[in-house]
Every structure is written in C-alpha cells, then in structure tokens.
Design an enzyme around this catalytic site. Structure first.
Site, mmCIF file in Angstrom:
data_model
loop_
_atom_site.group_PDB
_atom_site.id
_atom_site.type_symbol
_atom_site.label_atom_id
_atom_site.label_comp_id
_atom_site.label_asym_id
_atom_site.label_seq_id
_atom_site.Cartn_x
_atom_site.Cartn_y
_atom_site.Cartn_z
ATOM 1 N N ARG A 154 12.191 -24.606 -4.233
ATOM 2 C CA ARG A 154 13.033 -23.850 -2.504
ATOM 3 C C ARG A 154 12.822 -22.253 -3.127
ATOM 4 O O ARG A 154 13.105 -22.350 -1.654
ATOM 5 C CB ARG A 154 14.552 -25.298 -3.474
ATOM 6 C CG ARG A 154 14.624 -25.900 -3.066
ATOM 7 C CD ARG A 154 16.605 -25.881 -3.205
ATOM 8 N NE ARG A 154 16.751 -27.438 -3.205
ATOM 9 C CZ ARG A 154 17.727 -28.003 -3.045
ATOM 10 N NH1 ARG A 154 18.793 -27.228 -3.609
ATOM 11 N NH2 ARG A 154 18.377 -29.825 -3.085
ATOM 12 N N ALA A 184 13.611 -42.342 2.158
ATOM 13 C CA ALA A 184 11.092 -42.655 2.089
ATOM 14 C C ALA A 184 11.328 -42.462 3.420
ATOM 15 O O ALA A 184 10.569 -42.948 4.120
ATOM 16 C CB ALA A 184 12.141 -44.175 1.524
ATOM 17 N N GLU A 185 12.069 -42.845 4.675
ATOM 18 C CA GLU A 185 12.138 -43.219 5.811
ATOM 19 C C GLU A 185 11.587 -41.421 6.130
ATOM 20 O O GLU A 185 10.087 -42.002 7.198
ATOM 21 C CB GLU A 185 13.022 -43.249 7.174
ATOM 22 C CG GLU A 185 13.244 -44.643 6.908
ATOM 23 C CD GLU A 185 12.375 -45.512 7.655
ATOM 24 O OE1 GLU A 185 12.034 -45.291 8.450
ATOM 25 O OE2 GLU A 185 12.367 -46.898 6.880
ATOM 26 N N LEU A 186 11.840 -40.537 6.249
ATOM 27 C CA LEU A 186 11.565 -39.273 6.713
ATOM 28 C C LEU A 186 9.417 -38.754 5.626
ATOM 29 O O LEU A 186 8.922 -38.164 6.276
ATOM 30 C CB LEU A 186 12.091 -38.002 6.534
ATOM 31 C CG LEU A 186 11.804 -36.507 7.007
ATOM 32 C CD1 LEU A 186 10.954 -36.939 8.560
ATOM 33 C CD2 LEU A 186 12.607 -35.625 6.867
ATOM 34 N N ALA A 217 11.327 -37.491 -6.041
ATOM 35 C CA ALA A 217 12.354 -37.965 -7.604
ATOM 36 C C ALA A 217 12.135 -39.432 -7.507
ATOM 37 O O ALA A 217 12.394 -40.180 -7.131
ATOM 38 C CB ALA A 217 12.948 -37.231 -7.448
ATOM 39 N N GLY A 228 8.092 -40.950 4.804
ATOM 40 C CA GLY A 228 7.051 -42.026 5.387
ATOM 41 C C GLY A 228 6.402 -41.176 6.684
ATOM 42 O O GLY A 228 5.392 -41.853 7.279
ATOM 43 N N GLU A 281 0.622 -1.190 0.075
ATOM 44 C CA GLU A 281 0.199 -0.107 0.267
ATOM 45 C C GLU A 281 1.173 1.779 -0.362
ATOM 46 O O GLU A 281 0.827 2.294 -0.739
ATOM 47 C CB GLU A 281 -1.250 -0.062 0.733
ATOM 48 C CG GLU A 281 -1.734 -0.976 0.672
ATOM 49 C CD GLU A 281 -1.865 -2.396 2.188
ATOM 50 O OE1 GLU A 281 -2.410 -3.082 2.424
ATOM 51 O OE2 GLU A 281 -0.468 -2.536 2.204
ATOM 52 N N CYS A 299 -0.525 0.343 7.362
ATOM 53 C CA CYS A 299 -1.091 0.754 5.684
ATOM 54 C C CYS A 299 -2.091 1.234 6.489
ATOM 55 O O CYS A 299 -2.697 1.665 5.473
ATOM 56 C CB CYS A 299 -0.904 -0.683 5.105
ATOM 57 S SG CYS A 299 0.259 -1.210 4.920
ATOM 58 N N ASP A 324 25.505 -37.326 0.733
ATOM 59 C CA ASP A 324 24.719 -36.680 -0.299
ATOM 60 C C ASP A 324 25.969 -35.423 -0.149
ATOM 61 O O ASP A 324 26.175 -35.294 -1.213
ATOM 62 C CB ASP A 324 24.534 -36.477 -0.479
ATOM 63 C CG ASP A 324 22.983 -37.377 -1.617
ATOM 64 O OD1 ASP A 324 23.471 -38.411 -1.896
ATOM 65 O OD2 ASP A 324 21.922 -37.515 -1.110
#
Length: 371
Positions: free
Chosen positions: A187, A307-309, A157, A311, A55, A87, A203
């Site tokens: 992201r 896959a664990e987190l 993925a 799930g 504004e 505002c 990784d």
C-alpha cells in the site's frame, strides 16, 4: 562498453533510488552517484516531490570534486523547469565529464532532451547500464508515461480452496499478521488504493497505510512524519456511501468515482469525479476511471475489493499484476469465490498468467503473477 566500476556504481545508485519508494510519488524513484574513478565523492536520491532531485543532492555532497567526475544516474537527468531546475543543467554547471544513465526518460515529450543538453555541452553520455533494474524501480511511472494508464496491482487473499469469505460474509482474518504487514508495505508504495462502496459499507475499512504495521526495518528507515498516504479511490456508482464512514475522516485524499454528483457535504479532502457508465449497465466504465486517475498523476494503483471488481478489471484488461495471499485454511464450497470472471466457455478464453515470485509470508503463501 561498461566497466566493472560502472556496474558497481550503478548498483549503488539503484539501491539509493529504492530509499524513496514510499515517499516520491507521483515522481519516479531516482538515485545518483558522483565518482572519481572508483571513489564515490557524492551520492543522493530523490526523496519527495517538490524537493531537490537525486543529482542535486549528489552534486552538493561532491562539491568541487564533481569537476571531471562521472555521474551515474538511474534515470535520464531532467531537462525542464518544474518545481525544481533541470538536473541536466546542474551537471553541466558542475563540469562533470561523463554521465551514465540506466535508462532514458519514458515520457515521450521530454525523453532524450536531457541527454541532448549534456552532449551539446561536450559531456560524454552513455545509456542502458542495468536498464531492467532501473525500470523495475518505476514500473508505474513508466507505464503511465507510455500508455496513459496506471499500473494496477490486484491484491487477493484466499484460503487454499480459493475462498475469500464465508457465506455469511465473515472473513477476518483469513491471513496472518505477517501477510497483513506485507500488504501495508505494498500500500505504501502505491499512488492510490482502489476499492468499492460495497467494501466500504460491508467493512468500514480505513484503506490507509499504518506506520506501526510496516515492520521494524521500514519503520527504522522512514519516520512516521514522512509517511505518505495514498489517495483512496472508491467506486460508488449508485452514490451509496456517506460522510459517516471512517475512511473519510482519516488523513489523506479520497476520490469518489460516481456517475453523477451527490449532494452530501464532504470534508475538503474528498473529491467527487464523474465517470461514464459502461454501456447500458449500472457499472462505471473502468477504463475511463483508469484514464482519469492517470490524468491526476497516479502511477500505481493497489486494488482491494471483492470478486466483482476483480473480475471486471481482469475482463477489461486493466490488471498488470496479481498479488495473491493464500492461507493454510479450507473454507468450503458454500464460501465466496475469489474472482468473478464470467462468460468463459472454452479453454481458449482462459486468462493465462506468468508467476514471477512465490514465497512464504509467515504461515501464508504469497504468489505474484503477471497478466
């Protein structure tokens, strides 16, 4: 109730609001138009927390022409002093005659007060024009205001047969460069990127936004100096990560979610937060973690983990949306699965999703589904 001019003006305000999608967090995206009839005399959008609101920019552009004009705002004008003045008062001081809000502020502590201020000052106020479009601008902010929890997008993925890595752990690259650039844009919208110590150890990822990979349209709109790095949140229940990993030396803040404080010496950009464990397990309570992140004004979390987190978050009912990239590859039954959802014994327990978007991103398929 609303004219074709009203619709046209609010559509423009919504387009303006989108221009802050990579920069405003934790504040909401807001756009504003000041119009005399069908003529726009001022426009603005909120660009960054601590800077003037939409504004203010619109009123500055309108100058004296704001007197007697209509202000179109995608979110109810604020009524309180924060880092900037309210505002609603700025609109009153400018002598606008009418304010059209797409939606009321979802914060129950302040929602409606800005509208009330305007009405007391004799300004006509209408709400609800293109409300669904306005809500889509700020899904994370709205959820945190209403529930005390952030909006969670789970990125996945996989190959066409639903595999995320070979049995030896190799996974680079399942998807193509176009999909990876698409991930960068997701992201950039998020307040935080959530992962685990297992992913960090396996990784050594950066878990950041790389301006060079955002694509030309976005790069042209946002200079590299304006890039906001989401907070990196690493679940490290056993205190396994050390300061040697790459992400701890990169620009941006990092939160280590742990059950007990570690004794390592961390850079100033790294903070340890204590999260209770889940019952008698070694895992952290994911709901407690989300509540803590919401308290730190994080509206929207982008999850990149195994896959664990995935799930665990789904089982806890904490995921709002899945973003699945599927590559035209087959990786075989020995490869690692997409999500570990355990203990399902009947179809009545199966998690149902609503697919809201399907499109090609380069050679890969992107599916967006709401839980």
């Amino acid at each position: 109730m609303f004219s074709s001019i009203d619709h046209s003006m609010m559509l423009r305000a919504i387009e303006l609001a989108k221009r802050g999608r990579f920069t405003t967090a934790p504040n909401p995206n807001v756009g504003c138009i000041i119009a005399q009839g069908a003529t726009i005399v001022g426009e603005g959008f909120h660009y960054q927390a601590g800077q003037p609101h939409a504004e203010v920019f619109a009123l500055r552009a309108a100058g004296e022409q704001a007197k007697g004009a209509t202000a179109y705002v995608t979110l109810e004008p604020c009524s309180h002093f924060g880092r900037t003045p309210p505002c609603a008062q700025a609109l009153i001081n400018a002598n606008v005659s009418r304010v059209v809000c797409a939606m009321v502020d979802p914060n129950p502590k302040v929602g409606g007060r800005g509208i009330e201020m305007l009405k007391i000052a004799g300004i006509e106020v209408q709400t609800g024009l293109l409300a669904a479009d306005a809500q889509a601008l700020n899904f994370g902010f709205i959820k945190r205001m209403k529930t005390g929890l952030p909006y969670v997008q789970l990125k996945l993925a996989a190959s066409l047969d639903g595999r995320t890595a070979l049995s030896n752990g190799e996974s680079k690259w399942i998807t193509g460069p176009e999909a990876r650039a698409d991930v960068q844009r997701f992201r950039a919208r998020a307040g935080a990127i959530l992962s685990t110590s297992s992913t960090v150890i396996a990784d050594d990822p950066s878990l950041n936004v790389r301006w060079s990979e955002l694509g030309e349209p976005v790069k042209a709109e946002y200079p590299e100096t304006a890039l906001r790095q989401p907070t990196r949140v690493i679940i490290d229940s056993k205190n396994r990560v050390t300061p040697d990993f790459k992400l701890f030396s990169l620009e941006g803040e990092t939160l280590l979610a742990r059950a007990e404080m570690g004794q390592e010496t961390w850079p100033d950009s790294v903070t340890q937060v204590l999260i209770p464990k889940q019952d008698d397990s070694e895992q952290l309570n994911l709901t407690s973690l989300m509540l803590e992140l919401a308290k730190q004004d994080i509206n929207h979390i982008w999850v990149e983990a195994g896959a664990e987190l995935a799930g665990g978050l789904l089982a806890a009912g904490l995921v709002d949306e899945l973003i699945l990239y599927q590559a035209p590859k087959l990786m075989g039954c020995d490869s690692r699965s997409l999500i570990n959802l355990k203990g399902l014994t009947s179809m009545s327990q199966v998690l149902n999703l609503e697919i809201t978007d399907v499109r090609m991103i380069g050679p890969d398929l992107r599916i967006i589904a709401r839980v």
